[in-house]
Design a protein around this motif. Structure first.
Motif, PDB file in Angstrom:
ATOM      1  N   SER A   1       0.849  -1.182   0.000  1.00  0.00           N
ATOM      2  CA  SER A   1       0.000   0.000   0.000  1.00  0.00           C
ATOM      3  C   SER A   1       0.880   1.225   0.000  1.00  0.00           C
ATOM      4  CB  SER A   1      -0.911   0.010   1.229  1.00  0.00           C
ATOM      5  OG  SER A   1      -1.592   1.237   1.311  1.00  0.00           O
ATOM      6  N   ASP A   2       0.397   2.301  -0.674  1.00  0.00           N
ATOM      7  CA  ASP A   2       1.140   3.554  -0.698  1.00  0.00           C
ATOM      8  C   ASP A   2       0.775   4.456   0.470  1.00  0.00           C
ATOM      9  OD1 ASP A   2       2.398   2.854  -3.051  1.00  0.00           O
ATOM     10  OD2 ASP A   2       0.789   3.675  -4.291  1.00  0.00           O
ATOM     11  N   SER A   3      -0.150   4.022   1.345  1.00  0.00           N
ATOM     12  CA  SER A   3      -0.607   4.846   2.449  1.00  0.00           C
ATOM     13  C   SER A   3       0.438   4.886   3.553  1.00  0.00           C
ATOM     14  CB  SER A   3      -1.915   4.303   3.012  1.00  0.00           C
ATOM     15  OG  SER A   3      -2.887   4.226   1.996  1.00  0.00           O
ATOM     16  N   ASP A   4       0.418   5.960   4.316  1.00  0.00           N
ATOM     17  CA  ASP A   4       1.330   6.142   5.427  1.00  0.00           C
ATOM     18  C   ASP A   4       0.574   5.979   6.740  1.00  0.00           C
ATOM     19  OD1 ASP A   4       3.486   6.817   3.732  1.00  0.00           O
ATOM     20  OD2 ASP A   4       2.691   8.866   3.556  1.00  0.00           O
ATOM     21  N   GLU A   5       1.189   5.257   7.704  1.00  0.00           N
ATOM     22  CA  GLU A   5       0.605   5.142   9.023  1.00  0.00           C
ATOM     23  C   GLU A   5       0.869   6.431   9.785  1.00  0.00           C
ATOM     24  OE1 GLU A   5      -1.001   2.569  10.392  1.00  0.00           O
ATOM     25  OE2 GLU A   5      -0.702   0.973   8.942  1.00  0.00           O
ATOM     26  N   VAL A   6      -0.163   7.066  10.329  1.00  0.00           N
ATOM     27  CA  VAL A   6       0.000   8.311  11.066  1.00  0.00           C
ATOM     28  C   VAL A   6      -0.805   8.242  12.352  1.00  0.00           C
ATOM     29  CG1 VAL A   6       0.347   9.703   8.990  1.00  0.00           C
ATOM     30  CG2 VAL A   6      -1.947   9.436   9.906  1.00  0.00           C
ATOM     31  N   GLU A   7      -0.495   9.128  13.281  1.00  0.00           N
ATOM     32  CA  GLU A   7      -1.234   9.236  14.526  1.00  0.00           C
ATOM     33  C   GLU A   7      -2.204  10.403  14.443  1.00  0.00           C
ATOM     34  OE1 GLU A   7      -1.227   7.243  17.122  1.00  0.00           O
ATOM     35  OE2 GLU A   7       0.250   5.901  16.221  1.00  0.00           O
ATOM     36  N   LEU A   8      -3.476  10.163  14.627  1.00  0.00           N
ATOM     37  CA  LEU A   8      -4.482  11.198  14.685  1.00  0.00           C
ATOM     38  C   LEU A   8      -5.168  11.145  16.049  1.00  0.00           C
ATOM     39  CD1 LEU A   8      -6.062  10.924  11.129  1.00  0.00           C
ATOM     40  CD2 LEU A   8      -4.322  12.512  11.899  1.00  0.00           C
TER      41      LEU A   8
ATOM     42  N   TYR B   1      -8.911   3.544  10.200  1.00  0.00           N
ATOM     43  CA  TYR B   1      -9.498   4.756   9.609  1.00  0.00           C
ATOM     44  C   TYR B   1      -8.501   5.318   8.616  1.00  0.00           C
ATOM     45  CZ  TYR B   1     -10.331   9.867   9.537  1.00  0.00           C
ATOM     46  OH  TYR B   1     -10.496  11.182   9.171  1.00  0.00           O
ATOM     47  N   ILE B   2      -9.003   5.789   7.475  1.00  0.00           N
ATOM     48  CA  ILE B   2      -8.131   6.379   6.468  1.00  0.00           C
ATOM     49  C   ILE B   2      -8.798   7.624   5.900  1.00  0.00           C
ATOM     50  CG2 ILE B   2      -9.032   4.922   4.589  1.00  0.00           C
ATOM     51  CD1 ILE B   2      -6.136   4.895   3.451  1.00  0.00           C
ATOM     52  N   THR B   3      -7.993   8.638   5.610  1.00  0.00           N
ATOM     53  CA  THR B   3      -8.500   9.886   5.037  1.00  0.00           C
ATOM     54  C   THR B   3      -7.463  10.476   4.092  1.00  0.00           C
ATOM     55  OG1 THR B   3      -9.342  12.096   5.555  1.00  0.00           O
ATOM     56  CG2 THR B   3      -7.614  11.243   6.984  1.00  0.00           C
ATOM     57  N   ASN B   4      -7.938  11.314   3.177  1.00  0.00           N
ATOM     58  CA  ASN B   4      -7.030  12.030   2.266  1.00  0.00           C
ATOM     59  C   ASN B   4      -7.050  13.524   2.550  1.00  0.00           C
ATOM     60  OD1 ASN B   4      -9.562  12.714   1.322  1.00  0.00           O
ATOM     61  ND2 ASN B   4      -9.169  12.171  -0.814  1.00  0.00           N
ATOM     62  N   GLU B   5      -7.421  13.923   3.768  1.00  0.00           N
ATOM     63  CA  GLU B   5      -7.577  15.347   4.062  1.00  0.00           C
ATOM     64  C   GLU B   5      -6.253  16.113   4.051  1.00  0.00           C
ATOM     65  OE1 GLU B   5      -9.226  16.222   7.856  1.00  0.00           O
ATOM     66  OE2 GLU B   5      -7.978  14.784   8.925  1.00  0.00           O
ATOM     67  N   THR B   6      -5.114  15.433   4.162  1.00  0.00           N
ATOM     68  CA  THR B   6      -3.817  16.123   4.091  1.00  0.00           C
ATOM     69  C   THR B   6      -3.290  16.212   2.670  1.00  0.00           C
ATOM     70  OG1 THR B   6      -2.524  14.098   4.404  1.00  0.00           O
ATOM     71  CG2 THR B   6      -3.229  15.282   6.393  1.00  0.00           C
ATOM     72  N   GLY B   7      -4.007  15.593   1.723  1.00  0.00           N
ATOM     73  CA  GLY B   7      -3.543  15.554   0.342  1.00  0.00           C
ATOM     74  C   GLY B   7      -2.989  14.199  -0.033  1.00  0.00           C
ATOM     75  N   SER B   8      -2.656  13.383   0.951  1.00  0.00           N
ATOM     76  CA  SER B   8      -2.249  11.993   0.723  1.00  0.00           C
ATOM     77  C   SER B   8      -3.088  11.109   1.630  1.00  0.00           C
ATOM     78  CB  SER B   8      -0.763  11.798   1.021  1.00  0.00           C
ATOM     79  OG  SER B   8      -0.486  12.086   2.379  1.00  0.00           O
TER      80      SER B   8
ATOM     81  N   ASP C   1      -3.766   8.826   4.567  1.00  0.00           N
ATOM     82  CA  ASP C   1      -3.156   8.571   5.866  1.00  0.00           C
ATOM     83  C   ASP C   1      -4.018   7.592   6.655  1.00  0.00           C
ATOM     84  OD1 ASP C   1      -1.079  10.462   5.439  1.00  0.00           O
ATOM     85  OD2 ASP C   1      -2.461  12.071   5.984  1.00  0.00           O
ATOM     86  N   ILE C   2      -3.376   6.570   7.220  1.00  0.00           N
ATOM     87  CA  ILE C   2      -4.063   5.515   7.963  1.00  0.00           C
ATOM     88  C   ILE C   2      -3.832   5.694   9.455  1.00  0.00           C
ATOM     89  CG2 ILE C   2      -4.156   3.028   8.421  1.00  0.00           C
ATOM     90  CD1 ILE C   2      -3.269   2.592   5.528  1.00  0.00           C
ATOM     91  N   THR C   3      -4.894   5.493  10.218  1.00  0.00           N
ATOM     92  CA  THR C   3      -4.800   5.460  11.673  1.00  0.00           C
ATOM     93  C   THR C   3      -5.383   4.156  12.186  1.00  0.00           C
ATOM     94  OG1 THR C   3      -5.021   7.850  11.876  1.00  0.00           O
ATOM     95  CG2 THR C   3      -5.516   6.557  13.827  1.00  0.00           C
ATOM     96  N   ILE C   4      -4.706   3.515  13.113  1.00  0.00           N
ATOM     97  CA  ILE C   4      -5.294   2.414  13.867  1.00  0.00           C
ATOM     98  C   ILE C   4      -5.988   3.044  15.066  1.00  0.00           C
ATOM     99  CG2 ILE C   4      -4.888   0.297  15.161  1.00  0.00           C
ATOM    100  CD1 ILE C   4      -2.431  -0.180  13.431  1.00  0.00           C
TER     101      ILE C   4
END
Length: 399
Positions: free
Chosen positions: A23-30, A340-347, A349-352
């Motif tokens: 996957s091209d998604s990045d794991e991030v903390e939200l 959860y995944i969103t593109n609100e930053t322009g890419s 981003d996945i959060t567990i």
């Protein structure tokens, strides 16, 4: 015994695991906060919710879910505290796959399936039941049977005039020609009417529905064309159906046979279509016609991830998706995560969001102040305890 059966019936007959992929998604903390908002303790299960979350004009949360006591339950924080009531107890099982929407007067509308009996199909049995509807628009809760012998996995939406639109599938083995027909029910004429969309030709499971500003209908589903009419059964893939032209037409957006499970559809403020869904051999996928033609992308290729998707767009037309990495019910088992995944930053981003036996079913919405709300089911197998849990966070568009 029914306590244990409750977990087993979460997954339809077409449920199975999905291999991992990249996957091209990045794991991030939200910043999500989570809490259990309804529980009956050990050896009781509540909280099974599919698309069962909505918010009103005051951003109060409204959730419909199912219990193992054959109940349709309703939970809200409209009074300032979480409160749960029973709307209906009936049949073999009631409240399955419930879907909720709030109208312009903050009245609630719920579509749900009531399992009434099983019909033999070879050496197996196929559940059969009715499409049901509940509303509090009169000031008290009322329930209605809208159609018999159909109503599986209903999804409900409202148009700008508060007319109700429901898409659902037909089960039962008495008429194999019509099995898995995509049925559409509405009260737009003033009375309830149910029609099959090209019966015998257009078939589907996991159908989801949205209505545009012109009152036209948009449906996504897993393509089961051929079911009941050919030995090969359903063709598979993600299908998109609409009546924009004045008659029902359809396109196969993703023709991969393992794609199209657990899909959800939304229309943004610009009239563009967004669909999320599971490809069992890839993971969580997303399709959109934002560019003018259909494009698909793999969002999360983690093994066993992408079930029970729920999708909404915020005021900036950014996409927000909740989905599950289910636990022990899969073979091979997943992790029991809510993601959860969103593109609100322009890419992307996945959060567990939650790692504690979470994510078996999810429902997501974005309210008027652009906060994300997720209702989901958590299950502790050792004590057969199912609970309704809730997560929330602001979006970047929030004031």
């Amino acid at each position: 015994m029914k306590k244990y059966l409750f977990l087993l019936i979460l997954w339809p007959v077409f449920f199975s695991g999905c291999p991992s992929d990249s996957s091209d998604s990045d794991e991030v903390e939200l910043e999500f906060t989570t809490e259990i908002i309804f529980s009956r303790g050990d050896y009781n299960a509540v909280g099974l919710t599919f698309d069962g979350l909505a918010t009103d004009s005051d951003n109060n949360v409204h959730i419909v879910h199912e219990s193992d006591n054959l109940e349709l339950l309703y939970t809200t924080n409209a009074s300032g505290e979480w409160h749960t009531i029973v709307i209906e107890v009936a049949g073999i099982e009631v409240g399955k796959y419930s879907s909720i929407a709030v109208d312009t007067q903050d009245n609630l509308h719920i579509a749900y399936f009531a399992n009434t009996h099983y019909e033999p199909l070879g050496e197996d049995e196929l559940l059969t039941g009715n499409l049901k509807y509940a509303t509090n628009s009169s000031g008290t809760w009322q329930t209605f049977t809208l159609a018999t012998g159909t109503g599986m996995t209903p999804r409900l939406c409202l148009d700008g005039s508060d007319n109700v639109h429901i898409v659902h599938s037909k089960l039962g083995a008495s008429d194999l020609y019509s099995i898995l027909d995509i049925n559409y029910t509405t009260n737009i004429t003033g009375t309830w009417e149910t029609t099959a969309i090209k019966s015998g030709t257009v078939k589907g499971t996991d159908a989801s529905i949205a209505v545009d500003t012109n009152g036209k209908i948009h449906i996504s589903c897993r393509n089961e064309e051929g079911t009941g009419t050919s030995a090969e059964g359903g063709m598979g893939g993600l299908r998109y159906i609409t009546n924009v032209s004045g008659q029902w037409t359809w396109q196969d957006v993703d023709t991969v046979k393992t794609a199209g499970h657990d899909d959800d559809i939304v229309i943004d403020s610009g009239g563009k279509i967004h669909i999320c869904y599971l490809d069992k051999n890839a993971g969580l996928k997303y399709a959109t016609n934002l560019s003018g033609s259909w494009e698909t992308v793999l969002l999360d290729g983690t093994q066993n991830v992408g079930w029970n998707t729920s999708l909404k767009a915020d005021s900036n037309n950014h996409v927000h998706i909740s989905y599950s990495d289910p636990g022990t019910v899969l073979n091979p088992p997943g992790n029991g995560y809510l993601k959860y995944i969103t593109n609100e930053t322009g890419s992307w981003d996945i959060t567990i969001v939650d790692t504690e036996n979470a994510g078996y079913s999810t429902g997501l919405t974005v309210c008027g102040d652009n906060h994300v709300h997720i209702a989901y089911y958590v299950f502790e197998a050792a004590v057969v305890r199912g609970e309704l849990k809730y997560a929330t966070k602001p979006t970047l568009a929030s004031p």
